[in-house]
Design a protein around this motif. Sequence first.
Motif, PDB file in Angstrom:
ATOM      1  N   PHE A  17      43.217  27.895  37.349  1.00 14.78           N
ATOM      2  CA  PHE A  17      44.377  26.772  38.023  1.00 14.78           C
ATOM      3  C   PHE A  17      44.631  26.112  36.589  1.00 14.78           C
ATOM      4  O   PHE A  17      44.211  25.109  36.192  1.00 14.78           O
ATOM      5  CB  PHE A  17      43.971  26.054  39.177  1.00 14.78           C
ATOM      6  CG  PHE A  17      43.182  26.516  40.617  1.00 14.78           C
ATOM      7  CD1 PHE A  17      43.518  26.544  41.001  1.00 14.78           C
ATOM      8  CD2 PHE A  17      41.222  26.828  40.694  1.00 14.78           C
ATOM      9  CE1 PHE A  17      42.871  27.503  42.277  1.00 14.78           C
ATOM     10  CE2 PHE A  17      41.121  26.795  41.897  1.00 14.78           C
ATOM     11  CZ  PHE A  17      41.953  27.392  42.281  1.00 14.78           C
ATOM     12  N   LEU A  20      42.268  25.454  33.608  1.00 12.81           N
ATOM     13  CA  LEU A  20      41.371  24.625  34.366  1.00 12.81           C
ATOM     14  C   LEU A  20      40.609  26.323  34.719  1.00 12.81           C
ATOM     15  O   LEU A  20      41.340  26.897  35.660  1.00 12.81           O
ATOM     16  CB  LEU A  20      41.151  23.918  35.941  1.00 12.81           C
ATOM     17  CG  LEU A  20      39.414  24.067  36.462  1.00 12.81           C
ATOM     18  CD1 LEU A  20      38.659  23.347  35.514  1.00 12.81           C
ATOM     19  CD2 LEU A  20      39.727  23.416  37.691  1.00 12.81           C
ATOM     20  N   ALA A  22      38.488  27.686  36.723  1.00 10.53           N
ATOM     21  CA  ALA A  22      37.155  27.665  37.889  1.00 10.53           C
ATOM     22  C   ALA A  22      36.016  28.440  38.310  1.00 10.53           C
ATOM     23  O   ALA A  22      34.899  28.157  39.114  1.00 10.53           O
ATOM     24  CB  ALA A  22      38.367  27.705  39.413  1.00 10.53           C
ATOM     25  N   PRO A  41      26.416  21.738  40.157  1.00  5.01           N
ATOM     26  CA  PRO A  41      27.012  20.311  40.620  1.00  5.01           C
ATOM     27  C   PRO A  41      28.226  20.935  41.186  1.00  5.01           C
ATOM     28  O   PRO A  41      28.619  21.365  40.546  1.00  5.01           O
ATOM     29  CB  PRO A  41      26.824  20.066  38.493  1.00  5.01           C
ATOM     30  CG  PRO A  41      26.923  20.962  38.003  1.00  5.01           C
ATOM     31  CD  PRO A  41      25.728  21.937  38.661  1.00  5.01           C
ATOM     32  N   ASN A  42      28.829  19.182  41.414  1.00 10.13           N
ATOM     33  CA  ASN A  42      30.069  19.512  42.111  1.00 10.13           C
ATOM     34  C   ASN A  42      31.024  20.214  41.138  1.00 10.13           C
ATOM     35  O   ASN A  42      30.698  19.791  40.180  1.00 10.13           O
ATOM     36  CB  ASN A  42      30.343  18.388  42.567  1.00 10.13           C
ATOM     37  CG  ASN A  42      29.632  17.796  44.522  1.00 10.13           C
ATOM     38  OD1 ASN A  42      29.958  18.838  44.789  1.00 10.13           O
ATOM     39  ND2 ASN A  42      29.314  16.169  44.650  1.00 10.13           N
ATOM     40  N   GLY A  43      32.005  20.733  41.565  1.00 10.88           N
ATOM     41  CA  GLY A  43      32.908  21.025  40.692  1.00 10.88           C
ATOM     42  C   GLY A  43      33.234  22.610  39.946  1.00 10.88           C
ATOM     43  O   GLY A  43      33.671  23.165  38.941  1.00 10.88           O
ATOM     44  N   ALA A  44      31.448  23.238  39.850  1.00 13.00           N
ATOM     45  CA  ALA A  44      30.983  24.322  39.278  1.00 13.00           C
ATOM     46  C   ALA A  44      31.273  25.755  40.186  1.00 13.00           C
ATOM     47  O   ALA A  44      31.862  26.429  38.761  1.00 13.00           O
ATOM     48  CB  ALA A  44      29.489  24.477  39.273  1.00 13.00           C
ATOM     49  N   GLY A  45      32.269  25.542  41.033  1.00 11.23           N
ATOM     50  CA  GLY A  45      33.587  27.059  41.407  1.00 11.23           C
ATOM     51  C   GLY A  45      32.565  27.546  41.890  1.00 11.23           C
ATOM     52  O   GLY A  45      32.703  28.517  42.653  1.00 11.23           O
ATOM     53  N   LYS A  46      31.532  27.059  42.729  1.00 11.52           N
ATOM     54  CA  LYS A  46      30.917  27.606  44.001  1.00 11.52           C
ATOM     55  C   LYS A  46      31.314  27.814  45.184  1.00 11.52           C
ATOM     56  O   LYS A  46      32.151  29.302  45.095  1.00 11.52           O
ATOM     57  CB  LYS A  46      29.315  27.076  44.150  1.00 11.52           C
ATOM     58  CG  LYS A  46      28.842  26.948  43.230  1.00 11.52           C
ATOM     59  CD  LYS A  46      27.708  25.159  43.736  1.00 11.52           C
ATOM     60  CE  LYS A  46      28.103  23.908  44.177  1.00 11.52           C
ATOM     61  NZ  LYS A  46      28.358  23.518  43.659  1.00 11.52           N
ATOM     62  N   THR A  47      32.244  27.339  45.624  1.00  9.07           N
ATOM     63  CA  THR A  47      33.387  27.690  46.936  1.00  9.07           C
ATOM     64  C   THR A  47      34.190  27.862  46.244  1.00  9.07           C
ATOM     65  O   THR A  47      35.042  29.063  46.899  1.00  9.07           O
ATOM     66  CB  THR A  47      33.711  26.700  47.176  1.00  9.07           C
ATOM     67  OG1 THR A  47      33.502  25.441  48.349  1.00  9.07           O
ATOM     68  CG2 THR A  47      34.247  26.598  48.390  1.00  9.07           C
ATOM     69  N   THR A  48      35.083  28.253  45.274  1.00  7.86           N
ATOM     70  CA  THR A  48      35.911  28.985  44.441  1.00  7.86           C
ATOM     71  C   THR A  48      35.549  30.818  44.955  1.00  7.86           C
ATOM     72  O   THR A  48      36.532  31.540  44.750  1.00  7.86           O
ATOM     73  CB  THR A  48      36.676  28.526  43.454  1.00  7.86           C
ATOM     74  OG1 THR A  48      36.858  27.076  43.743  1.00  7.86           O
ATOM     75  CG2 THR A  48      37.633  29.463  42.755  1.00  7.86           C
ATOM     76  N   PHE A  58      42.587  32.933  48.828  1.00  5.91           N
ATOM     77  CA  PHE A  58      42.996  33.618  47.602  1.00  5.91           C
ATOM     78  C   PHE A  58      42.458  34.306  47.308  1.00  5.91           C
ATOM     79  O   PHE A  58      40.657  33.843  46.645  1.00  5.91           O
ATOM     80  CB  PHE A  58      43.825  32.784  46.912  1.00  5.91           C
ATOM     81  CG  PHE A  58      42.646  31.669  46.380  1.00  5.91           C
ATOM     82  CD1 PHE A  58      41.215  31.974  45.297  1.00  5.91           C
ATOM     83  CD2 PHE A  58      42.792  29.622  46.786  1.00  5.91           C
ATOM     84  CE1 PHE A  58      40.920  30.617  44.703  1.00  5.91           C
ATOM     85  CE2 PHE A  58      42.366  29.350  46.760  1.00  5.91           C
ATOM     86  CZ  PHE A  58      40.304  29.347  45.716  1.00  5.91           C
ATOM     87  N   GLN A  90      32.880  24.804  54.206  1.00  5.89           N
ATOM     88  CA  GLN A  90      32.132  23.890  53.348  1.00  5.89           C
ATOM     89  C   GLN A  90      31.995  22.520  54.312  1.00  5.89           C
ATOM     90  O   GLN A  90      31.058  21.694  54.676  1.00  5.89           O
ATOM     91  CB  GLN A  90      32.654  23.659  52.182  1.00  5.89           C
ATOM     92  CG  GLN A  90      31.602  22.080  51.606  1.00  5.89           C
ATOM     93  CD  GLN A  90      31.458  21.824  49.920  1.00  5.89           C
ATOM     94  OE1 GLN A  90      32.500  22.448  49.554  1.00  5.89           O
ATOM     95  NE2 GLN A  90      31.565  21.031  49.666  1.00  5.89           N
TER      96      GLN A  90
END
Length: 251
Positions: A17, A20, A22, A41-48, A58, A90
């Motif tokens: 992005f 970044l 991701a 951790p949060n923001g690690a890219g798991k959901t992406t 996407f 999530q």
Amino acid sequence: MTTTETIIEVRGLGKSFGSLVAVDDVSFTIRRGEILGIAGPNGAGKTTLFNLITRNPFGPDRGEVVFDGHRIDRLKPHRIMRLGLARTFQKETSFAKLTVEQNIRLGGVYGAGLRGAALQAAIEATLEMLELAPLRNELAGSLPVFQTKHLMIASAMVARPRLLLLDEPASGLNSIEQADLQRLILRLRDSGTSILLIEHILPLLFGVSERVMVMDFGKKLTEGPPSEIARDPQVIEAYLGGKAMENLHAT
Ligand SMILES: Nc1ncnc2c1ncn2[C@@H]1O[C@H](COP(=O)(O)OP(=O)(O)O)[C@@H](O)[C@H]1O
Ligand SMILES: [Mg+2]
């Protein structure tokens, strides 16, 4: 290498992005009948990562995904679903003004193209498996969080996916509900669905997963059996270093 033992193979998946990255060059495989856990951790890219695999909403910039022998990384999201790959989100999502049964019906129609007697049979089996039969005529919007999560899983499971992606299904649940969810996840696996599970509640994640993959800053940090992962210095650093500590205690 993809074999008939492999339900999915992800190779070098990536998504940026702007500046970044991701998801950064992530590769892994899942065997048929296996539960692979994802921690980080949060923001690690798991959901992406889930977004990229399902192309919902996407797809990846880079990399390949082979699901059950099919290259799926350029397919439309509904084609991927029809091949037998389903996900949950999530944040629990359902059609609040439809009943439990109507929500599950939509999953069967759009997720698997079911209709008629086959659709109704799948709905009945799913209501039973997710213990939602007594609530079938309730409006989805009236359910407590535990049942809302079950409904989201039911709407995915009615399509009888061969691989189910679960994104933090235990968040917001108390410890009794978490134990119930743990049993449910094992039941889903035993019914023939392989599972990729993102979960912050580490006892649950380590309790159900054959292997756990740890992500941090978009990258795959490591992968192994839960007993090894829990002792891995890199993992302890990712979780215990800096603000990541909060994640261990997030509910
Ligand atoms: N649609 C998006 N647009 C811009 N940045 C995004 C988008 N989705 C996720 N990100 C960023 O990508 C990184 C990974 O996010 P995410 O996959 O949600 O992490 P996790 O699920 O591990 O908490 C975060 O820095 C997040 O802000
Ligand atoms: Mg997430």
